[in-house]
Design an enzyme around this catalytic site. Structure first.
Site, PDB file in Angstrom:
ATOM      1  N   ASP A  15       9.257 -10.339 -12.700  1.00 17.40           N
ATOM      2  CA  ASP A  15       7.969  -9.653 -12.796  1.00 17.40           C
ATOM      3  C   ASP A  15       6.922 -10.759 -12.825  1.00 17.40           C
ATOM      4  O   ASP A  15       6.797 -11.477 -13.820  1.00 17.40           O
ATOM      5  CB  ASP A  15       7.926  -8.810 -14.068  1.00 17.40           C
ATOM      6  CG  ASP A  15       6.562  -8.176 -14.317  1.00 17.40           C
ATOM      7  OD1 ASP A  15       5.592  -8.508 -13.607  1.00 17.40           O
ATOM      8  OD2 ASP A  15       6.458  -7.356 -15.249  1.00 17.40           O
ATOM      9  N   VAL A  16       6.170 -10.913 -11.733  1.00 15.11           N
ATOM     10  CA  VAL A  16       5.288 -12.076 -11.602  1.00 15.11           C
ATOM     11  C   VAL A  16       4.169 -12.098 -12.628  1.00 15.11           C
ATOM     12  O   VAL A  16       3.567 -13.147 -12.867  1.00 15.11           O
ATOM     13  CB  VAL A  16       4.693 -12.167 -10.180  1.00 15.11           C
ATOM     14  CG1 VAL A  16       5.790 -12.366  -9.154  1.00 15.11           C
ATOM     15  CG2 VAL A  16       3.842 -10.939  -9.848  1.00 15.11           C
ATOM     16  N   LYS A  60      -7.326  -8.767  -3.839  1.00 20.44           N
ATOM     17  CA  LYS A  60      -7.158  -9.629  -2.669  1.00 20.44           C
ATOM     18  C   LYS A  60      -8.371 -10.527  -2.443  1.00 20.44           C
ATOM     19  O   LYS A  60      -8.219 -11.674  -2.027  1.00 20.44           O
ATOM     20  CB  LYS A  60      -6.852  -8.784  -1.427  1.00 20.44           C
ATOM     21  CG  LYS A  60      -5.472  -8.121  -1.469  1.00 20.44           C
ATOM     22  CD  LYS A  60      -4.343  -9.150  -1.575  1.00 20.44           C
ATOM     23  CE  LYS A  60      -2.969  -8.513  -1.508  1.00 20.44           C
ATOM     24  NZ  LYS A  60      -1.869  -9.497  -1.597  1.00 20.44           N
ATOM     25  N   TYR A  70      -7.256  -2.805  -5.109  1.00 21.25           N
ATOM     26  CA  TYR A  70      -6.569  -3.651  -4.121  1.00 21.25           C
ATOM     27  C   TYR A  70      -7.547  -4.648  -3.513  1.00 21.25           C
ATOM     28  O   TYR A  70      -7.242  -5.842  -3.405  1.00 21.25           O
ATOM     29  CB  TYR A  70      -5.941  -2.785  -3.033  1.00 21.25           C
ATOM     30  CG  TYR A  70      -5.031  -3.558  -2.106  1.00 21.25           C
ATOM     31  CD1 TYR A  70      -3.827  -4.086  -2.567  1.00 21.25           C
ATOM     32  CD2 TYR A  70      -5.374  -3.767  -0.779  1.00 21.25           C
ATOM     33  CE1 TYR A  70      -2.987  -4.801  -1.729  1.00 21.25           C
ATOM     34  CE2 TYR A  70      -4.543  -4.472   0.076  1.00 21.25           C
ATOM     35  CZ  TYR A  70      -3.349  -4.993  -0.404  1.00 21.25           C
ATOM     36  OH  TYR A  70      -2.528  -5.705   0.430  1.00 21.25           O
ATOM     37  N   ASN A  85       3.961 -13.579  -2.465  1.00 17.04           N
ATOM     38  CA  ASN A  85       3.923 -12.423  -1.585  1.00 17.04           C
ATOM     39  C   ASN A  85       3.910 -11.097  -2.336  1.00 17.04           C
ATOM     40  O   ASN A  85       3.465 -10.078  -1.798  1.00 17.04           O
ATOM     41  CB  ASN A  85       5.140 -12.465  -0.645  1.00 17.04           C
ATOM     42  CG  ASN A  85       5.342 -11.172   0.094  1.00 17.04           C
ATOM     43  OD1 ASN A  85       4.611 -10.842   1.017  1.00 17.04           O
ATOM     44  ND2 ASN A  85       6.356 -10.410  -0.319  1.00 17.04           N
TER      45      ASN A  85
END
Length: 244
Positions: A68-69, A162, A158, A95
């Site tokens: 889990d990043v 980003k 999102y 990614n």
């Protein structure tokens, strides 16, 4: 492999997050096919193991970790485990990414936190703790999106994640160059991956690109000469609709 031979990824140890399917799996298999040693990580351990097993069955070299990043302790543990197992770490491909497609009125604060944690905090943690293992010549590649260049409705978190990832990428590019560590962003247009197809089953797939094409762009930025770094590159399908 000479640590400073950047004409090939052969022998380099590359950690990929979100490796269990879609673009992550394509990156793992593309780089493994060129001789890289892959550390496949995913929040879904079984999918990461399946990718590693396919690579090993094809005479490549790969291992898998559940990750889990957004969990700092897990990030440290997986980085340490990968280096213990393979002896070094040469590149990190950030990614892993998620999205919650809702209007701002419907978007819960918990949704916001979850997307930012995966898409932006995760790359920060992998970069921060990855530096304990990356030697000069190491490389961090962040997978961004055309969502970091323009906006559309019902994707506020999102877009925020980003756009933030692009800011982080360029800040680290400026900061880490003096250490000999390269940092790049791949701005990917729409791909035929579960990330889109699972949420938008009626999408016209002719407007999308094969994730292998984006994976090849990752290999491209990793194989530049030591004197050259590519801070960002955009890879679009010819019929991309989210970019002019």
């Amino acid at each position: 492999m000479d640590a400073y031979d950047f004409q090939t990824v052969a022998g380099r140890v590359v950690l990929v997050t979100g490796a269990g399917r879609g673009l992550g799996a394509a990156i793992c298999e593309t780089l493994a096919g060129e001789g890289a040693h892959i550390v496949a990580t995913d929040v879904d351990e079984s999918s990461a193991k399946a990718v590693a097993e396919r690579i090993n069955a094809a005479s490549g070299r790969a291992c898998a970790f559940q990750l889990d990043v957004g969990d700092e302790e897990q990030v440290r543990r997986v980085l340490d485990g990968a280096v213990t197992l393979l002896g070094r770490l040469d590149a990190i491909i950030n990614n892993a990414g998620i999205d919650v497609t809702l209007s701002i009125r419907e978007l819960a604060s918990s949704d916001w936190d979850r997307v930012i944690r995966t898409n932006l905090t995760g790359p920060f943690l992998l970069a921060k703790h990855g530096l304990d293992h990356l030697a000069p010549g190491g490389h961090i590649v962040n997978i961004a999106s055309t969502a970091a260049r323009r906006a559309w409705p019902n994707a506020s978190v999102y877009h925020a994640s980003k756009w933030g990832l692009m800011g982080l990428t360029h800040a680290l590019h400026a900061e880490l160059r003096s250490m000999g560590v390269k940092v790049s962003a791949i701005i990917a247009g729409g791909m035929r991956t579960p990330f889109l197809l699972d949420r938008f089953p009626d999408i016209d797939q002719d407007l999308l690109q094969d994730p292998l094409n984006v994976a090849r762009a990752v290999k491209f930025v990793l194989t530049q000469p030591p004197e050259t770094v590519i801070p960002e590159v955009m890879v679009l399908p010819m019929k991309e609709t989210s970019w002019p």
